[in-house]
Design a protein around this motif. Structure first.
Motif, PDB file in Angstrom:
ATOM      1  N   VAL A   1      19.900  -2.982  -8.660  1.00 36.07           N
ATOM      2  CA  VAL A   1      20.182  -2.976  -9.123  1.00 36.07           C
ATOM      3  C   VAL A   1      19.540  -2.456 -10.811  1.00 36.07           C
ATOM      4  CG1 VAL A   1      22.933  -3.830  -8.648  1.00 36.07           C
ATOM      5  CG2 VAL A   1      20.968  -4.886 -10.507  1.00 36.07           C
ATOM      6  N   ASP A   2      18.505  -2.726 -10.453  1.00 33.59           N
ATOM      7  CA  ASP A   2      16.925  -2.665 -11.386  1.00 33.59           C
ATOM      8  C   ASP A   2      16.285  -1.333 -11.327  1.00 33.59           C
ATOM      9  OD1 ASP A   2      15.542  -2.774 -13.711  1.00 33.59           O
ATOM     10  OD2 ASP A   2      14.632  -4.957 -13.355  1.00 33.59           O
ATOM     11  N   ASP A   3      16.775  -0.427 -11.818  1.00 32.62           N
ATOM     12  CA  ASP A   3      16.114   0.494 -11.008  1.00 32.62           C
ATOM     13  C   ASP A   3      14.609   0.767 -11.707  1.00 32.62           C
ATOM     14  OD1 ASP A   3      17.787   1.871  -9.346  1.00 32.62           O
ATOM     15  OD2 ASP A   3      18.803   3.389 -10.643  1.00 32.62           O
ATOM     16  N   VAL A   4      14.698   0.581 -12.979  1.00 28.34           N
ATOM     17  CA  VAL A   4      13.200   1.301 -13.816  1.00 28.34           C
ATOM     18  C   VAL A   4      12.560  -0.113 -13.514  1.00 28.34           C
ATOM     19  CG1 VAL A   4      12.478  -0.022 -16.336  1.00 28.34           C
ATOM     20  CG2 VAL A   4      14.871   1.862 -16.060  1.00 28.34           C
ATOM     21  N   GLY A   5      12.761  -1.858 -13.435  1.00 27.60           N
ATOM     22  CA  GLY A   5      11.645  -2.634 -12.625  1.00 27.60           C
ATOM     23  C   GLY A   5      11.159  -2.270 -11.011  1.00 27.60           C
ATOM     24  N   LEU A   6      12.943  -1.519 -11.070  1.00 30.78           N
ATOM     25  CA  LEU A   6      12.081  -1.029  -8.920  1.00 30.78           C
ATOM     26  C   LEU A   6      11.030  -0.197  -9.146  1.00 30.78           C
ATOM     27  CD1 LEU A   6      12.533  -1.560  -5.830  1.00 30.78           C
ATOM     28  CD2 LEU A   6      14.034  -0.161  -6.404  1.00 30.78           C
ATOM     29  N   ARG A   7      11.167   1.022  -9.831  1.00 30.62           N
ATOM     30  CA  ARG A   7       9.438   2.276  -9.872  1.00 30.62           C
ATOM     31  C   ARG A   7       8.752   1.195 -10.242  1.00 30.62           C
ATOM     32  NH1 ARG A   7      14.267   5.354 -11.817  1.00 30.62           N
ATOM     33  NH2 ARG A   7      13.720   4.534 -13.805  1.00 30.62           N
ATOM     34  N   ARG A   8       8.931   0.556 -11.066  1.00 31.99           N
ATOM     35  CA  ARG A   8       7.503   0.029 -11.993  1.00 31.99           C
ATOM     36  C   ARG A   8       6.819  -1.123 -10.746  1.00 31.99           C
ATOM     37  NH1 ARG A   8       7.534  -5.321 -13.570  1.00 31.99           N
ATOM     38  NH2 ARG A   8       9.754  -5.246 -14.100  1.00 31.99           N
ATOM     39  N   MET A   9       7.684  -2.021  -9.809  1.00 29.05           N
ATOM     40  CA  MET A   9       6.732  -2.727  -8.898  1.00 29.05           C
ATOM     41  C   MET A   9       6.131  -1.376  -8.229  1.00 29.05           C
ATOM     42  SD  MET A   9       9.624  -5.464  -8.363  1.00 29.05           S
ATOM     43  CE  MET A   9      10.423  -6.866  -9.880  1.00 29.05           C
ATOM     44  N   ARG A  10       7.069  -0.481  -7.263  1.00 32.65           N
ATOM     45  CA  ARG A  10       6.371   0.695  -6.696  1.00 32.65           C
ATOM     46  C   ARG A  10       4.916   1.009  -7.020  1.00 32.65           C
ATOM     47  NH1 ARG A  10      10.610   4.714  -5.464  1.00 32.65           N
ATOM     48  NH2 ARG A  10       8.583   4.052  -3.220  1.00 32.65           N
ATOM     49  N   VAL A  11       5.417   1.179  -8.395  1.00 28.74           N
ATOM     50  CA  VAL A  11       3.621   1.582  -9.188  1.00 28.74           C
ATOM     51  C   VAL A  11       2.546   0.196  -8.357  1.00 28.74           C
ATOM     52  CG1 VAL A  11       2.023   2.380 -10.262  1.00 28.74           C
ATOM     53  CG2 VAL A  11       4.052   2.929 -10.446  1.00 28.74           C
ATOM     54  N   ALA A  12       2.831  -0.764  -9.300  1.00 24.39           N
ATOM     55  CA  ALA A  12       1.926  -2.201  -9.446  1.00 24.39           C
ATOM     56  C   ALA A  12       2.081  -2.592  -8.222  1.00 24.39           C
ATOM     57  CB  ALA A  12       3.047  -2.912  -9.759  1.00 24.39           C
ATOM     58  N   ALA A  13       2.853  -2.315  -6.555  1.00 28.43           N
ATOM     59  CA  ALA A  13       2.619  -2.703  -5.555  1.00 28.43           C
ATOM     60  C   ALA A  13       1.342  -2.004  -5.036  1.00 28.43           C
ATOM     61  CB  ALA A  13       3.717  -3.030  -4.423  1.00 28.43           C
ATOM     62  N   ARG A  14       1.022  -0.423  -5.180  1.00 29.63           N
ATOM     63  CA  ARG A  14       0.308   0.099  -4.854  1.00 29.63           C
ATOM     64  C   ARG A  14      -1.353  -0.419  -5.084  1.00 29.63           C
ATOM     65  NH1 ARG A  14      -2.126   3.204  -0.487  1.00 29.63           N
ATOM     66  NH2 ARG A  14      -4.312   3.937  -1.501  1.00 29.63           N
ATOM     67  N   ALA A  15      -1.321  -0.562  -6.224  1.00 29.94           N
ATOM     68  CA  ALA A  15      -2.317  -1.263  -7.528  1.00 29.94           C
ATOM     69  C   ALA A  15      -2.910  -2.422  -6.984  1.00 29.94           C
ATOM     70  CB  ALA A  15      -1.781  -1.081  -9.363  1.00 29.94           C
ATOM     71  N   GLY A  16      -2.184  -3.170  -6.651  1.00 30.31           N
ATOM     72  CA  GLY A  16      -2.699  -4.237  -5.765  1.00 30.31           C
ATOM     73  C   GLY A  16      -3.269  -4.325  -4.835  1.00 30.31           C
ATOM     74  N   ILE A  17      -2.999  -3.599  -4.233  1.00 30.27           N
ATOM     75  CA  ILE A  17      -4.230  -3.579  -3.382  1.00 30.27           C
ATOM     76  C   ILE A  17      -5.456  -2.747  -2.805  1.00 30.27           C
ATOM     77  CG2 ILE A  17      -2.044  -4.340  -1.627  1.00 30.27           C
ATOM     78  CD1 ILE A  17      -3.395  -0.626  -1.090  1.00 30.27           C
ATOM     79  N   GLU A  18      -5.540  -2.042  -4.134  1.00 27.50           N
ATOM     80  CA  GLU A  18      -6.356  -1.488  -4.431  1.00 27.50           C
ATOM     81  C   GLU A  18      -7.171  -1.525  -3.516  1.00 27.50           C
ATOM     82  OE1 GLU A  18      -6.513   1.811  -4.128  1.00 27.50           O
ATOM     83  OE2 GLU A  18      -4.518   2.988  -4.759  1.00 27.50           O
ATOM     84  N   HIS A  19      -8.450  -3.184  -4.026  1.00 23.92           N
ATOM     85  CA  HIS A  19      -9.720  -3.836  -4.258  1.00 23.92           C
ATOM     86  C   HIS A  19      -9.471  -4.683  -2.379  1.00 23.92           C
ATOM     87  CE1 HIS A  19      -6.842  -7.336  -4.862  1.00 23.92           C
ATOM     88  NE2 HIS A  19      -7.340  -7.666  -4.006  1.00 23.92           N
TER      89      HIS A  19
ATOM     90  N   ALA B   1       0.803  -1.114   0.173  1.00 24.37           N
ATOM     91  CA  ALA B   1       0.034   0.178   0.464  1.00 24.37           C
ATOM     92  C   ALA B   1       1.097   1.544  -0.211  1.00 24.37           C
ATOM     93  CB  ALA B   1      -1.333   0.139   1.393  1.00 24.37           C
ATOM     94  N   SER B   2       1.974   0.920   0.742  1.00 27.63           N
ATOM     95  CA  SER B   2       2.666   2.366   0.997  1.00 27.63           C
ATOM     96  C   SER B   2       3.781   2.546  -0.674  1.00 27.63           C
ATOM     97  CB  SER B   2       3.988   2.326   2.167  1.00 27.63           C
ATOM     98  OG  SER B   2       3.012   1.833   2.820  1.00 27.63           O
ATOM     99  N   GLY B   3       3.634   1.605  -1.813  1.00 26.09           N
ATOM    100  CA  GLY B   3       3.933   1.890  -3.003  1.00 26.09           C
ATOM    101  C   GLY B   3       5.319   0.847  -2.487  1.00 26.09           C
ATOM    102  N   VAL B   4       6.218  -0.283  -1.413  1.00 22.73           N
ATOM    103  CA  VAL B   4       7.309  -0.066  -1.843  1.00 22.73           C
ATOM    104  C   VAL B   4       6.975  -1.365  -2.086  1.00 22.73           C
ATOM    105  CG1 VAL B   4       9.409  -0.998  -0.288  1.00 22.73           C
ATOM    106  CG2 VAL B   4       7.342   1.277   0.450  1.00 22.73           C
TER     107      VAL B   4
END
Length: 383
Positions: free
Chosen positions: A334-352, A291-294
């Motif tokens: 070492v994957d900054d792009v993947g990390l940013r994408r995961m942080r956004v998806a993590a938040r989206a994954g708990i919205e329901h 939920a915190s985007g981590v």
């Protein structure tokens, strides 16, 4: 409806069971039900406490600040004879929980029990592995004397059924998405940790104790440091291992216990949540991190299996594979792009996941047990 909730831990104590039980009680009250909370007296409690029956307690070994509830058989019998609940939820298997189960059975009040803590796994974590099967039998005896055992995941429901628990039923978990939110990220807090905008911060939130497998969290962080110099690690929480871990790792930040908005800021200010515990029945902190985007790295069970999408909102590691846990941490660091994408998806994954939905399901389960008992009693009544 009148519901009684019996627990040996409750806020302001900070742990997953206490916070989960508080949420369930609040949810039932919001739905218009009368709640009778039974718990041990805590420091700061007065002689009376609204909507709560306070009983004597005694310290829990190795867990300063937590208490067992005394087996208050007479007190509970007197209280429930005067205020008879329609159903009882017993969240903990301590002396107070056993006493409450006994009194409820005597009064023919239906009981749901909560399977929140893997005491059988704790035997292994504290060096008493030979007692693990004994602990499991003890837990089965307690829960099978109730009408249903509530668990947080389908995986645990299946596992308990295989171990001959009579009626495990899934009660989902949720997270307060307003409290835990990426917007709570705090640059000043990160600066106090020695972390700038580009610094990778690994985070662990929870009790600092043997059952949390914290040696693996530290090993994963050291591997992250080797591939990304300047990385920081922050432990939020307290426990018996804090002093020794802090002494052995002077560069790690030990932030202590945090509550409310302060806890939310700490969560949102991290980048990668390292959760190597294998002793959870669920792991509420996994949802709070999401939920915190981590981005979260966790073993493939509990909340991670239920809600974490591997490679999208975090990384799930085969259960018990320490080497894979460390490898996952180094790859993500070492994957900054993947990390940013995961942080956004993590938040989206708990919205329901909404707490009011959990309260509605909990209410429905308790009402079902109450209706079953009324029907059974009517069939036993003389014509």
């Amino acid at each position: 409806m009148r519901y009684a909730i019996v627990t040996e831990t409750y806020p302001p104590e900070i742990n997953g069971v206490a916070l989960t039980v508080e949420g369930l009680a609040q949810g039932l009250r919001a739905r218009g039900h009368s709640i009778d909370l039974v718990r041990p007296r805590q420091s700061g409690d007065g002689d009376a406490h609204q909507d709560a029956l306070l009983v004597h307690g005694f310290p829990l070994p190795r867990y300063p600040g937590l208490r067992f509830g005394a087996p208050a058989l007479r007190t509970l019998a007197r209280h429930w004879n005067a205020w008879r609940p329609d159903a009882v939820y017993i969240a903990t298997e301590g002396p107070l929980g056993w006493a409450a189960r006994r009194v409820a059975r005597r009064l023919r009040v239906p009981v749901a029990t909560g399977f929140h803590t893997r005491f059988d796994h704790y035997m292994r974590d504290y060096g008493f592995g030979v007692l693990e099967p004994i602990a499991l039998r003890w837990m089965r005896r307690f829960h099978n004397a109730g009408d249903a055992t509530l668990v947080a995941t389908r995986q645990l429901q299946d596992e308990l059924a295989q171990h001959r628990f009579a009626n495990p039923m899934r009660l989902a978990r949720a997270v307060d998405g307003a409290q835990f939110h990426p917007a709570k990220r705090d640059a000043r807090l990160r600066e106090s940790w020695g972390a700038g905008d580009g610094t990778l911060v690994a985070l662990h939130v929870g009790r600092i104790a043997a059952e949390k497998n914290l040696g693996l969290a530290i090993a994963a962080f050291r591997a992250m440091q080797r591939v990304r110099s300047g990385s920081k690690m922050v432990f939020v929480g307290d426990g018996p291992l804090r002093a020794s871990l802090a002494q052995a790792n002077p560069d790690i930040v030990f932030a202590g216990l945090r509550r409310g908005e302060d806890l939310a800021r700490h969560f949102a200010s991290g980048d990668v949540f390292l959760f190597p515990s294998r002793s959870e029945t669920f792991g509420n902190v996994t949802l709070e991190a999401m939920a915190s985007g981590v981005a979260t790295i966790a073993f493939d069970y509990g909340a991670a299996r239920e809600h974490l999408r591997h490679g999208q909102s975090g990384l799930r590691v085969p259960d018990g594979d320490a080497a894979a846990f460390i490898t996952s941490a180094t790859q993500l660091s070492v994957d900054d792009v993947g990390l940013r994408r995961m942080r956004v998806a993590a938040r989206a994954g708990i919205e329901h996941l909404h707490p009011d939905q959990v309260a509605a399901q909990f209410d429905a389960l308790l009402q079902m047990l109450a209706n079953r008992r009324r029907i059974a009693d009517a069939q036993l009544a003389p014509d």
